[in-house]
Motif scaffolding. Structure first.
Motif, short mmCIF file in Angstrom:
data_model
loop_
_atom_site.label_atom_id
_atom_site.label_comp_id
_atom_site.label_asym_id
_atom_site.label_seq_id
_atom_site.Cartn_x
_atom_site.Cartn_y
_atom_site.Cartn_z
N UNK A 16 0.84 -1.19 0.00
CA UNK A 16 0.00 0.00 0.00
C UNK A 16 0.88 1.24 0.00
N UNK A 27 -12.53 7.44 -2.73
CA UNK A 27 -13.06 6.20 -2.16
C UNK A 27 -14.25 6.47 -1.26
N UNK A 129 -13.66 -8.72 9.23
CA UNK A 129 -12.95 -8.10 8.12
C UNK A 129 -11.87 -7.14 8.61
N UNK A 130 -12.15 -6.43 9.71
CA UNK A 130 -11.18 -5.45 10.19
C UNK A 130 -10.09 -6.08 11.05
N UNK A 141 1.00 -2.50 5.49
CA UNK A 141 -0.13 -1.60 5.54
C UNK A 141 -1.22 -1.94 4.55
N UNK A 142 -1.02 -2.95 3.73
CA UNK A 142 -2.03 -3.27 2.76
C UNK A 142 -3.17 -4.08 3.34
N UNK A 143 -2.92 -4.77 4.43
CA UNK A 143 -3.93 -5.66 4.97
C UNK A 143 -4.87 -4.95 5.90
N UNK A 144 -5.96 -5.66 6.20
CA UNK A 144 -6.91 -5.08 7.10
C UNK A 144 -6.36 -4.93 8.52
N UNK A 147 -5.74 -1.71 10.92
CA UNK A 147 -6.66 -1.05 11.82
C UNK A 147 -6.35 -1.34 13.28
N UNK B 4 -6.73 0.79 2.65
CA UNK B 4 -6.37 -0.60 2.93
C UNK B 4 -7.46 -1.53 2.41
N UNK B 5 -7.12 -2.83 2.46
CA UNK B 5 -8.11 -3.83 2.07
C UNK B 5 -9.35 -3.74 2.93
N UNK B 6 -9.14 -3.39 4.22
CA UNK B 6 -10.27 -3.33 5.13
C UNK B 6 -11.33 -2.32 4.70
N UNK B 7 -10.90 -1.20 4.11
CA UNK B 7 -11.87 -0.22 3.61
C UNK B 7 -12.86 -0.87 2.65
N UNK B 8 -12.31 -1.57 1.65
CA UNK B 8 -13.18 -2.15 0.63
C UNK B 8 -14.01 -3.29 1.19
#
Lengths: 158, 103
Positions: A16, A27, A129-130, A141-144, A147, B4-8
């Motif tokens: 990311x 977005x 998901x989070x 930083x690309x993964x969920x 958070x 991030x992936x979590x957003x989508x």
């Protein structure tokens, strides 16, 4: 470049990357459009209004596809879904709308079931998901997991 | 600021919930069809998002999403044919009137 990762969202190698605020703002615009229109489909009493809500939900989905660097898919979404499927549905509405005796309003217990099942879907799935740290998803930083809810080494597919 | 992936995935979860709620609340058969479209879109968004974040250089997820779109179009055509027949027989598309197969 076929298969290229999203320059706007994901940098080279799936990591990311920070491309400034523009993709993020876009977005949130598209996400609000999609989700808001999706719930307006659920809440609309008039079936034609529900069809218009579905239109905006599908257009917002197309924008999200653009952000994910799936331009061809976004174009297909617009052409096939918005230009084909939705028109078909509207024709179905027009051909079946003449029934003055029927009342399509939801009954009270149906609304209660809808709220219960909606909460039961959103809360566990959203948490999952989070919190999940997906195996193979770019770690930087690309993964969920960014958070922070997934602390303690808890991962679903890790 | 980074997406991030979590957003989508959260958008996908909310869209899935909207679709399921639509399917429960509507008694109009076409309304139920709209709920199905929302659910299919949520699934396709999942496929594309995981593809963009997880698998560099491949487009497998996008191909799957393309299949989802095509199947949704075909399914809408078949479902509308069934709904029009239902309307011819019952003069309404209230799904609760379709009880002919009850024993």
């Amino acid at each position: 470049m076929i298969g290229g990762l999203a320059e706007t969202v994901v940098g080279a190698g799936g990591v990311a990357a920070d491309y400034g605020p523009v993709p993020v703002v876009l977005f949130y615009v598209f996400a609000a459009m999609t989700v808001g229109a999706g719930f307006s489909v659920a809440l609309a009493r008039n079936i034609v209004r529900a069809a218009v809500g579905l239109l905006f939900a599908l257009v917002g989905m197309s924008g999200l596809y653009f952000l994910l660097h799936a331009e061809y898919l976004a174009a297909v979404q617009l052409v096939v879904y918005v230009g084909g499927t939705l028109i078909l549905i509207v024709f179905g509405v027009m051909l079946t709308s003449k029934s003055p005796t029927t009342n399509y309003d939801a009954k009270r217990y149906e609304v209660v079931w809808a709220v219960v099942i909606g909460v039961l879907l959103v809360v566990p799935l959203g948490w999952l998901m989070l919190a999940a740290r997906w195996h193979g998803v770019s770690a930087a930083g690309g993964g969920g997991g960014e958070f922070g809810a997934g602390g303690g080494g808890w991962g679903v597919l890790d | 600021m980074v997406l991030t992936l979590g957003h989508f995935l959260m958008v996908s979860v909310l869209l899935l919930a909207a679709g399921v709620i639509t399917m429960i609340v509507k008694r109009n058969a076409i309304g139920i069809l709209m709920g199905i479209e929302l659910i299919l879109n949520a699934g396709a968004l999942n496929l594309v998002a995981f593809n963009a974040f997880g698998f560099g250089g491949k487009i497998d997820g996008q191909i799957f999403a393309l299949f989802v779109i095509v199947i949704a179009a075909a399914e809408a055509a078949v479902a509308l044919a069934i709904i029009l027949n239902f309307y011819n027989n019952f003069a309404s598309i209230d799904v609760e009137k379709g009880t002919s197969l009850k024993g």
